[in-house]
Each structure stands twice: as C-alpha cells, then as structure tokens.
Write a protein that holds these residues in place. Structure first.
Motif, mmCIF file in Angstrom:
data_model
loop_
_atom_site.group_PDB
_atom_site.id
_atom_site.type_symbol
_atom_site.label_atom_id
_atom_site.label_comp_id
_atom_site.label_asym_id
_atom_site.label_seq_id
_atom_site.Cartn_x
_atom_site.Cartn_y
_atom_site.Cartn_z
ATOM 1 N N LEU A 125 0.850 -1.199 0.000
ATOM 2 C CA LEU A 125 0.000 0.000 0.000
ATOM 3 C C LEU A 125 0.879 1.240 0.000
ATOM 4 O O LEU A 125 1.792 1.368 0.814
ATOM 5 N N GLU A 126 0.626 2.155 -0.951
ATOM 6 C CA GLU A 126 1.419 3.375 -1.053
ATOM 7 C C GLU A 126 0.747 4.474 -0.233
ATOM 8 O O GLU A 126 -0.403 4.825 -0.478
ATOM 9 N N THR A 127 1.478 4.962 0.741
ATOM 10 C CA THR A 127 0.946 6.034 1.603
ATOM 11 C C THR A 127 2.057 7.055 1.830
ATOM 12 O O THR A 127 3.242 6.791 1.596
ATOM 13 N N ALA A 177 -3.407 6.443 4.738
ATOM 14 C CA ALA A 177 -4.521 5.477 4.556
ATOM 15 C C ALA A 177 -5.391 5.479 5.808
ATOM 16 O O ALA A 177 -4.894 5.581 6.935
ATOM 17 N N GLN A 179 -8.985 0.932 6.479
ATOM 18 C CA GLN A 179 -8.403 0.283 5.313
ATOM 19 C C GLN A 179 -7.261 -0.627 5.731
ATOM 20 O O GLN A 179 -7.116 -1.749 5.229
ATOM 21 N N LEU A 220 -7.068 -4.648 5.218
ATOM 22 C CA LEU A 220 -5.958 -5.320 4.551
ATOM 23 C C LEU A 220 -5.337 -6.400 5.455
ATOM 24 O O LEU A 220 -4.988 -7.479 4.978
#
Length: 405
Positions: A3-5, A11, A15, A19
């Motif tokens: 996940l790109e944060t 995020a 979420q 995940l």
C-alpha cells in the motif's frame, strides 16, 4: 502489492484493518503448541487464552464445546496442548485470535491420555469389576510385600503393621520400582509370593513420584498379573493423589504405604477393646436374661396353683370322695329298691307255690310216676300223697264222687 501512503496521503485505519484481515484470511490452518492460560466454557462455545511456552506472548482462541470434549485427555488451565487452528482477525477491534478445530494434549497431558485409553480398554474387559474383588483375611498368618530395597515404603509398611499387630509375619520380595524393567521385576516377585504358599495377602508398595516414575504400575502386563493372582492384592503406590491403573485392578487400594499397613492387619488395642466391650455386653445380656427368667419364675410361683399346689389336690380329692359317696348312696338305694322288689316277687312266688298250699293243710295225690291225680278215674290202686314235710304211700280201698256245688 504494498500500500502506497505518505504523510500527505495517509490510509484510513479501517483500510489498514481490512488489509490485515485479508492477509490473515489467506493463511491456512496451522498446528500450534502452547499452554492453556485460562478456559471459559459456555453453552455451545469455549473461550481460551493460549500462552507461549517460553515468551509472555498470549493469544485468544475459541472452539466448539464438542471439540473440547473430544480431546483424548481433559483440557484444564495450565495444561500443555497442541491445537490445529485457523488464525482470524476481527476488524472492529483489531484483535487476532485462533479458531481451534482440533486439540490434543502434549507432554504430560499426552501421557495421561494414553493411560486413559489403556484404562478404558482394560475396564471394557471387566478387569476392574468390583464383583471380582477378593476380601482381605481378618488376620493373615503371613503378608507378602513387594517393594524397593531399603525404601521408605518398606519401612512404613513393616513398622506400622507391627505397631498395630506385633505378631504379624512378613515375606518381603525386593524389586525394581522405577525404570523400564520394574514392571517385569514386580510381576516376578508377585508370582514368587503366590507360588510360595506361605502368605495370604500381597502388598505392592512404592513411595510417591512423578507420573513418569509411576508408569510401571500402569503397565498392562502387571495389571493382568494382579488380576489373575489367586491371592488378594493391596496396591499402595505413591501418595493419595496418585492413581496408577494398578489401584483399579487391585482388590484393595491404599492411599499410602502407611494406609496399607492399617488395612492388612487389625489394631491389637482396638481388638482387645472390642473383646472387652463384647464381654461386657455378653455379661450384661446374661444378667438381663437371668433377671428376666427369675422374674418369670417369681411370677409363676406367685400364682395360686404353685403357691399352694395341694389346694388343687384337695379339691380334686374332695370331688372324688363326693362322687364316691354319691355312687355308694345311689348303689345302696338301688340295691334296697331291688331287694324290696325281690322280696315282693319272692312273697308272690311263695304264695303261689304248691308247698305253701301244702303247709296250709292241703295234700297232693301223685301216681307212682310223679304225675298229679286230679280226677277219680285217675286214681290207681296204689299211689302217694305229698305233704308239706314228706309223702305217704296209700292203697285205694274205695272212691266216692262228690258233685260240684
């Protein structure tokens, strides 16, 4: 994919939680070894806390009650277990838990489970049936003892038995009571004592210890040897909490070796006290019986029939005398009446007798043959005349007929 944060584009927590749940959901069921820290059983479901054997890590787990009941050995707090479980992640609270599908005991628990299975198989064969238990003799002439050499169990049995009954005789057979060969050694000693014919009861004794050290006394061969023994066997293994399978097949289970000594021989002090008490009760019973019989005799003696027994004799004697007197009076009266009747008949007969007629001056003429002459034509030439005091022979000179008036 990761996940790109960033700090500018973070995020949401939900979420991340989703995940994590998805990742955990992709994990399959795993085998886990742990310790049961706590267990809460509710209708239909059980809640457990599993703790790592070395670290302080713990995790919650759940299972259906049927899975817990199907375990080979009882699952209790503190028990080591191996569980087959699937990890689950509860998103609302972010809590990781295990859904248990199977549970097995580990370590000591597995050992207990094996013993439980063996116990159930032997019980199904009837080896533990209470109807097969042989009673102990009241005072055996000799006691067989199977125990370790110079062990505390041997000293406890011998000392306590002799304190209770100083004259008790022991035949001791020393055997290994720990290790792989101990069950075989105990069986050999048991059969020697049984075949010797000198003892009437056999005690198998050992001090306390761990479950592993007491395993020989749950050996199937030893259990069957005790079951087939013709003499009563007393099991005195470990402490009160210890319970090898030998305790179930033995005719008597003693909680400790000291308890075994109390069961195989009576206490001489208690027996003497019992004899004294029985003698006292017997003497009291005899006295009561004598008093009862004496009272009965006194009651019988107080009755008129025994107080003055001659009264009955006198009464019966008077009755006999009275009856005799009445009989005499009745007989005298009857005789007097019959005598009067006889006199009357005699007077009547005498009045009608020809002799009486002759005494009044009459005479009877008779032919020579004795027949009476009643008419002139019957008069022979010679005939006799009968008088009252004799007879006269006469000759007929003439006859004269006299007509009736």
């Amino acid at each position: 994919m990761a996940l790109e944060t960033s700090a500018d584009s973070p995020a949401p927590l939900r979420q991340i939680s989703t995940l994590i749940g998805q990742y955990v959901g992709r994990l399959g069921a795993v085998w886990v070894e742990a310790e049961v820290a706590s267990l809460n059983r509710r209708p239909g479901k059980c809640f457990l806390v599993l703790r790592d054997l070395r670290a302080t890590l713990s995790i919650r787990a759940t299972c259906h009650v049927s899975i817990l009941d199907a375990a080979p050995a009882p699952v209790t707090p503190g028990a080591r277990v191996i569980v087959h479980a699937k990890p689950t992640f509860y998103e609302p609270s972010g809590e990781l838990s295990l859904e248990i599908r199977e549970i097995r005991p580990a370590g000591e628990g597995e050992l207990l489970a094996q013993l439980e299975r063996r116990k159930q198989l032997l019980a199904a064969e009837g080896l533990f049936d209470a109807r097969l238990k042989k009673p102990l003799p009241l005072l055996p002439r000799a006691v067989g003892l199977v125990t370790g050499r110079d062990s505390d169990a041997e000293k406890d049995v011998l000392q306590n038995a002799r304190l209770r009954w100083p004259g008790v005789q022991f035949v001791v057979r020393h055997a290994l009571v720990q290790g792989a060969d101990s069950a075989r050694a105990v069986i050999t000693a048991l059969r020697e004592l049984e075949a010797g014919g000198a003892v009437e009861v056999i005690v198998i004794a050992r001090g306390g210890g761990s479950i592993e050290s007491l395993l020989p006394f749950s050996d199937e061969a030893l259990v069957r040897a005790v079951h087939s023994c013709s003499l009563p066997v007393v099991s005195a293994i470990g402490h009160e909490a210890d319970s090898p399978i030998l305790d179930l097949v033995a005719d008597v289970r003693a909680s400790t070796p000291t308890d075994a000594a109390k069961r195989i021989v009576p206490d001489v002090r208690e027996e003497l006290a019992g004899v004294t008490a029985m003698r006292g009760r017997a003497a009291h019973a005899v006295r009561r019986l004598l008093e009862h019989e004496a009272a009965g005799l006194a009651h019988l003696r107080s009755r008129p029939v025994l107080a003055a027994p001659h009264v009955i004799v006198d009464r019966e004697r008077m009755l006999v005398v009275d009856t005799r007197d009445r009989a005499r009076r009745a007989l005298d009266h009857r005789l007097g009446r019959e005598q009067d009747q006889v006199g009357s008949h005699l007077a009547r007969v005498r009045a009608l007798s020809p002799l009486a007629t002759l005494e009044r001056g009459y005479a009877v003429a008779q032919r020579p043959d004795g027949s009476v002459i009643t008419a002139l034509d019957q008069v022979p030439e010679e005939f006799g005349i009968r008088l009252s005091d004799g007879s006269v022979a006469v000759r007929t000179l003439s006859t004269k007929e006299i007509p009736h008036a």
